[in-house]
Motif scaffolding. Structure first.
Motif, PDB file in Angstrom:
ATOM      1  N   GLU A   1     -38.650   1.845  -5.326  1.00 45.09           N
ATOM      2  CA  GLU A   1     -37.666   2.178  -4.049  1.00 45.09           C
ATOM      3  C   GLU A   1     -38.357   3.341  -3.237  1.00 45.09           C
ATOM      4  OE1 GLU A   1     -35.018  -0.112  -4.588  1.00 45.09           O
ATOM      5  OE2 GLU A   1     -36.300  -0.589  -6.211  1.00 45.09           O
ATOM      6  N   GLU A   2     -38.045   2.695  -2.015  1.00 50.50           N
ATOM      7  CA  GLU A   2     -38.578   3.690  -0.899  1.00 50.50           C
ATOM      8  C   GLU A   2     -37.392   4.740  -0.551  1.00 50.50           C
ATOM      9  OE1 GLU A   2     -40.942   2.918   2.220  1.00 50.50           O
ATOM     10  OE2 GLU A   2     -41.769   1.029   1.548  1.00 50.50           O
ATOM     11  N   ASN A   3     -37.634   5.913  -0.119  1.00 45.60           N
ATOM     12  CA  ASN A   3     -36.745   6.896   0.323  1.00 45.60           C
ATOM     13  C   ASN A   3     -37.326   7.650   1.586  1.00 45.60           C
ATOM     14  OD1 ASN A   3     -38.206   9.199  -0.319  1.00 45.60           O
ATOM     15  ND2 ASN A   3     -37.281   9.326  -2.258  1.00 45.60           N
ATOM     16  N   ALA A   4     -36.606   8.402   2.124  1.00 43.11           N
ATOM     17  CA  ALA A   4     -37.160   9.137   3.546  1.00 43.11           C
ATOM     18  C   ALA A   4     -38.234  10.032   3.186  1.00 43.11           C
ATOM     19  CB  ALA A   4     -35.884   9.903   4.159  1.00 43.11           C
TER      20      ALA A   4
ATOM     21  N   VAL B   1     -40.808   9.893   0.370  1.00 42.14           N
ATOM     22  CA  VAL B   1     -41.813   9.453  -0.312  1.00 42.14           C
ATOM     23  C   VAL B   1     -41.963   7.773  -0.336  1.00 42.14           C
ATOM     24  CG1 VAL B   1     -42.937   9.394  -2.632  1.00 42.14           C
ATOM     25  CG2 VAL B   1     -41.525  10.988  -2.096  1.00 42.14           C
ATOM     26  N   ALA B   2     -43.324   7.127  -0.068  1.00 46.46           N
ATOM     27  CA  ALA B   2     -43.407   5.792  -0.061  1.00 46.46           C
ATOM     28  C   ALA B   2     -43.173   5.356  -1.563  1.00 46.46           C
ATOM     29  CB  ALA B   2     -44.653   5.513   0.492  1.00 46.46           C
ATOM     30  N   ALA B   3     -42.728   4.027  -1.524  1.00 45.12           N
ATOM     31  CA  ALA B   3     -42.464   3.194  -2.902  1.00 45.12           C
ATOM     32  C   ALA B   3     -44.000   3.230  -3.641  1.00 45.12           C
ATOM     33  CB  ALA B   3     -42.055   1.776  -2.708  1.00 45.12           C
ATOM     34  N   ARG B   4     -44.038   3.420  -4.807  1.00 49.55           N
ATOM     35  CA  ARG B   4     -45.252   3.193  -5.568  1.00 49.55           C
ATOM     36  C   ARG B   4     -44.775   2.101  -7.057  1.00 49.55           C
ATOM     37  NH1 ARG B   4     -45.412   8.561  -4.059  1.00 49.55           N
ATOM     38  NH2 ARG B   4     -47.460   9.391  -3.203  1.00 49.55           N
ATOM     39  N   PRO B   5     -44.836   0.868  -6.486  1.00 50.57           N
ATOM     40  CA  PRO B   5     -44.506  -0.132  -7.346  1.00 50.57           C
ATOM     41  C   PRO B   5     -45.230  -0.271  -8.554  1.00 50.57           C
ATOM     42  CG  PRO B   5     -45.093  -1.259  -5.525  1.00 50.57           C
ATOM     43  CD  PRO B   5     -45.212   0.188  -5.236  1.00 50.57           C
ATOM     44  N   PHE B   6     -46.268   0.230  -8.813  1.00 46.01           N
ATOM     45  CA  PHE B   6     -47.079   0.515 -10.082  1.00 46.01           C
ATOM     46  C   PHE B   6     -46.763   1.430 -11.154  1.00 46.01           C
ATOM     47  CE2 PHE B   6     -49.160   2.542  -6.639  1.00 46.01           C
ATOM     48  CZ  PHE B   6     -49.535   3.845  -7.325  1.00 46.01           C
TER      49      PHE B   6
ATOM     50  N   LEU C   1     -36.438  13.934 -18.228  1.00 45.98           N
ATOM     51  CA  LEU C   1     -37.159  13.255 -17.244  1.00 45.98           C
ATOM     52  C   LEU C   1     -37.487  14.358 -16.034  1.00 45.98           C
ATOM     53  CD1 LEU C   1     -34.913  10.153 -16.929  1.00 45.98           C
ATOM     54  CD2 LEU C   1     -37.212  10.025 -17.549  1.00 45.98           C
ATOM     55  N   GLN C   2     -38.441  14.182 -15.369  1.00 45.95           N
ATOM     56  CA  GLN C   2     -38.364  15.135 -14.109  1.00 45.95           C
ATOM     57  C   GLN C   2     -37.301  15.049 -13.348  1.00 45.95           C
ATOM     58  OE1 GLN C   2     -42.225  14.204 -11.996  1.00 45.95           O
ATOM     59  NE2 GLN C   2     -41.192  15.659 -10.151  1.00 45.95           N
ATOM     60  N   ASN C   3     -36.769  16.202 -12.871  1.00 45.32           N
ATOM     61  CA  ASN C   3     -35.784  16.472 -11.826  1.00 45.32           C
ATOM     62  C   ASN C   3     -36.364  16.262 -10.605  1.00 45.32           C
ATOM     63  OD1 ASN C   3     -33.515  17.414 -10.673  1.00 45.32           O
ATOM     64  ND2 ASN C   3     -33.546  19.579 -11.432  1.00 45.32           N
ATOM     65  N   ALA C   4     -36.168  15.063 -10.023  1.00 39.40           N
ATOM     66  CA  ALA C   4     -36.823  14.828  -8.799  1.00 39.40           C
ATOM     67  C   ALA C   4     -35.996  13.300  -8.377  1.00 39.40           C
ATOM     68  CB  ALA C   4     -38.073  14.319  -8.626  1.00 39.40           C
ATOM     69  N   GLU C   5     -35.843  12.942  -7.212  1.00 48.46           N
ATOM     70  CA  GLU C   5     -34.763  11.807  -6.676  1.00 48.46           C
ATOM     71  C   GLU C   5     -35.642  10.733  -6.998  1.00 48.46           C
ATOM     72  OE1 GLU C   5     -33.640   8.814  -3.994  1.00 48.46           O
ATOM     73  OE2 GLU C   5     -35.344   9.769  -3.844  1.00 48.46           O
ATOM     74  N   THR C   6     -36.850  10.623  -7.008  1.00 47.08           N
ATOM     75  CA  THR C   6     -37.479   9.399  -7.354  1.00 47.08           C
ATOM     76  C   THR C   6     -37.718   8.962  -8.630  1.00 47.08           C
ATOM     77  OG1 THR C   6     -39.605  10.631  -7.497  1.00 47.08           O
ATOM     78  CG2 THR C   6     -39.152   9.827  -5.070  1.00 47.08           C
ATOM     79  N   ILE C   7     -36.902   9.592  -9.576  1.00 46.55           N
ATOM     80  CA  ILE C   7     -36.741   9.123 -11.047  1.00 46.55           C
ATOM     81  C   ILE C   7     -35.572   8.495 -11.239  1.00 46.55           C
ATOM     82  CG2 ILE C   7     -36.843   9.711 -13.463  1.00 46.55           C
ATOM     83  CD1 ILE C   7     -39.076  11.642 -10.609  1.00 46.55           C
TER      84      ILE C   7
ATOM     85  N   VAL D   1     -30.561   3.966 -10.446  1.00 46.58           N
ATOM     86  CA  VAL D   1     -29.661   5.241  -9.722  1.00 46.58           C
ATOM     87  C   VAL D   1     -30.744   6.335 -10.221  1.00 46.58           C
ATOM     88  CG1 VAL D   1     -28.761   5.160 -12.250  1.00 46.58           C
ATOM     89  CG2 VAL D   1     -27.617   6.154 -10.319  1.00 46.58           C
ATOM     90  N   SER D   2     -30.910   7.086  -9.027  1.00 44.57           N
ATOM     91  CA  SER D   2     -31.553   8.347  -9.186  1.00 44.57           C
ATOM     92  C   SER D   2     -30.979   9.480 -10.312  1.00 44.57           C
ATOM     93  CB  SER D   2     -31.805   9.168  -7.848  1.00 44.57           C
ATOM     94  OG  SER D   2     -32.149  10.229  -7.933  1.00 44.57           O
ATOM     95  N   VAL D   3     -31.787  10.176 -10.943  1.00 45.81           N
ATOM     96  CA  VAL D   3     -31.239  11.056 -11.823  1.00 45.81           C
ATOM     97  C   VAL D   3     -30.507  11.907 -11.281  1.00 45.81           C
ATOM     98  CG1 VAL D   3     -33.021  10.526 -13.547  1.00 45.81           C
ATOM     99  CG2 VAL D   3     -33.423  12.262 -11.995  1.00 45.81           C
ATOM    100  N   VAL D   4     -30.965  12.726  -9.867  1.00 44.04           N
ATOM    101  CA  VAL D   4     -30.357  13.611  -9.232  1.00 44.04           C
ATOM    102  C   VAL D   4     -28.719  13.025  -8.814  1.00 44.04           C
ATOM    103  CG1 VAL D   4     -32.473  14.578  -8.645  1.00 44.04           C
ATOM    104  CG2 VAL D   4     -31.141  12.946  -7.055  1.00 44.04           C
ATOM    105  N   ALA D   5     -28.399  11.847  -8.762  1.00 46.05           N
ATOM    106  CA  ALA D   5     -27.330  11.126  -8.449  1.00 46.05           C
ATOM    107  C   ALA D   5     -26.239  11.221  -9.797  1.00 46.05           C
ATOM    108  CB  ALA D   5     -27.269  10.079  -7.495  1.00 46.05           C
ATOM    109  N   LEU D   6     -26.882  11.154 -10.910  1.00 43.76           N
ATOM    110  CA  LEU D   6     -26.020  10.964 -12.016  1.00 43.76           C
ATOM    111  C   LEU D   6     -25.089  11.873 -12.069  1.00 43.76           C
ATOM    112  CD1 LEU D   6     -28.712   9.901 -14.826  1.00 43.76           C
ATOM    113  CD2 LEU D   6     -26.885   8.238 -13.721  1.00 43.76           C
ATOM    114  N   VAL D   7     -23.697  11.290 -12.790  1.00 49.83           N
ATOM    115  CA  VAL D   7     -22.795  12.302 -13.076  1.00 49.83           C
ATOM    116  C   VAL D   7     -22.394  11.557 -14.568  1.00 49.83           C
ATOM    117  CG1 VAL D   7     -21.999  12.719 -10.593  1.00 49.83           C
ATOM    118  CG2 VAL D   7     -21.135  10.813 -11.838  1.00 49.83           C
TER     119      VAL D   7
END
Length: 323
Positions: free
Chosen positions: A194-197, A199-204, A274-280, A290-296
């Motif tokens: 998934e892309e975000n504002a 970081v580019a997607a890295r689908p590999f 897991l790493q504390n970052a939006e891309t995980i 679902v991003s780990v930073v958005a989990l509740v």
């Protein structure tokens, strides 16, 4: 894993090239063409007369194939084989192969006695099905049963070594790797498709978790993420439980801020760092990441439940507690 061979008899250079590009394990070629085939790629090549091939037309043929299997350790059944005689021969040992002329025949051969023959030989008439046969028999690992876990807590825990698994494959939304602090409870960690504002997607790539975590591998084995290295095969799983194989291109271990995620599924509890970052991301039951930073707490994600006992990555029957 079942091997896929291609029968390049009569010899056709275009068909041989396609077979090599498809990823076959071996080729059968006329004796005078073996060196020419070997010059086209690094692959096992058998001369036609090196492989004992039997056509099953009677009980005597079945008995001859069994004797050949026991004495030579390898035998090939020509087109026209039927399931019951193949089951009888397969029950006598390893090294049995069958010729196949379609994807359906290859799938049938792969399921005999629930383990399949040891190799299939795709005949020239089925060259157009060859890539599909390779994908079905060599890339797919079947389907796993996934469950729904409820998130209990998300806790920042400081710095640690985490592992990015960069594969040689381009993954799709819904795909990732099963990772967890216990092999009995693994989470579907989503690939960076998934892309975000920012970081580019890295689908590999799967930013999979801390070095000590377990990840599920092909053939129901596990490894620590810290052991995953270039050239190793890892198991890719999607939200429907469908599995495939991917080769690791590189494994990146770096110190990053981590979070500890705790969840329950029925009466079982599991955790993952897991790493504390939006891309995980983890994966919701509907297959969306679902991003780990958005989990509740209360959110639901996909997991896999298994037995806890493992010895060098192999499942064993043992009483064990992991916390």
């Amino acid at each position: 894993m079942i091997q896929v061979w291609f029968k390049a008899v009569p010899f056709d250079k275009t068909a041989v090239t396609l077979a090599l590009e498809s990823g076959v394990d071996a080729l059968i070629a006329p004796a005078d063409k073996v060196d020419e085939v070997k010059a086209l790629g690094r692959v096992v090549v058998f001369a036609e007369d090196e492989v004992d091939a039997i056509r099953l037309e009677s009980k005597a043929d079945e008995e001859a194939a069994t004797r050949c299997l026991r004495s030579q350790g390898k035998v090939l059944l020509r087109l026209g084989w039927e399931i019951i005689p193949v089951e009888n021969i397969l029950a006598q040992g390893e090294g049995l192969g069958v010729e196949v002329a379609s994807l359906d025949q290859a799938r049938l051969a792969a399921g005999i006695l629930e383990r399949g023959v040891d190799f299939v030989v795709v005949v020239p008439e089925a060259i157009h099905d060859l890539k599909a046969i390779v994908a079905a028999l060599k890339l797919s690992e079947g389907r796993l049963e996934l469950s729904t876990a409820r998130i209990d807590a998300i806790t920042p825990v400081g710095l640690g070594h985490r592992v990015c698994v960069d594969t040689c494959s381009l993954l799709r939304t819904g795909q990732g790797m099963l990772v967890g602090n216990s092999s009995a409870f693994t989470f579907l960690v989503h690939a960076e498709t998934e892309e975000n504002a920012y970081v580019a997607a890295r689908p590999f790539r799967i930013n999979a978790g801390a070095v000590h975590a377990y990840t599920l591998l092909p053939r129901n084995r596990t490894a620590y993420l810290g052991e995953v290295a270039s050239g190793r095969e890892v198991l890719i799983v999607d939200a429907e439980g469908r599995t495939s194989l991917a080769v690791v291109g590189r494994s990146k271990v770096e110190i990053r801020p981590l979070i500890l995620i705790s969840a329950t599924c029925g009466d079982k509890a599991g955790t993952i760092f897991l790493q504390n970052a939006e891309t995980i991301r983890l994966v919701r039951p509907d297959g969306t990441p679902v991003s780990v930073v958005a989990l509740v707490p209360g959110d639901e994600v996909l997991c896999r439940l298994d037995t806890a006992g493992r010895h060098f990555g192999m499942a064993i029957s043992e009483e064990i507690s992991e916390a």
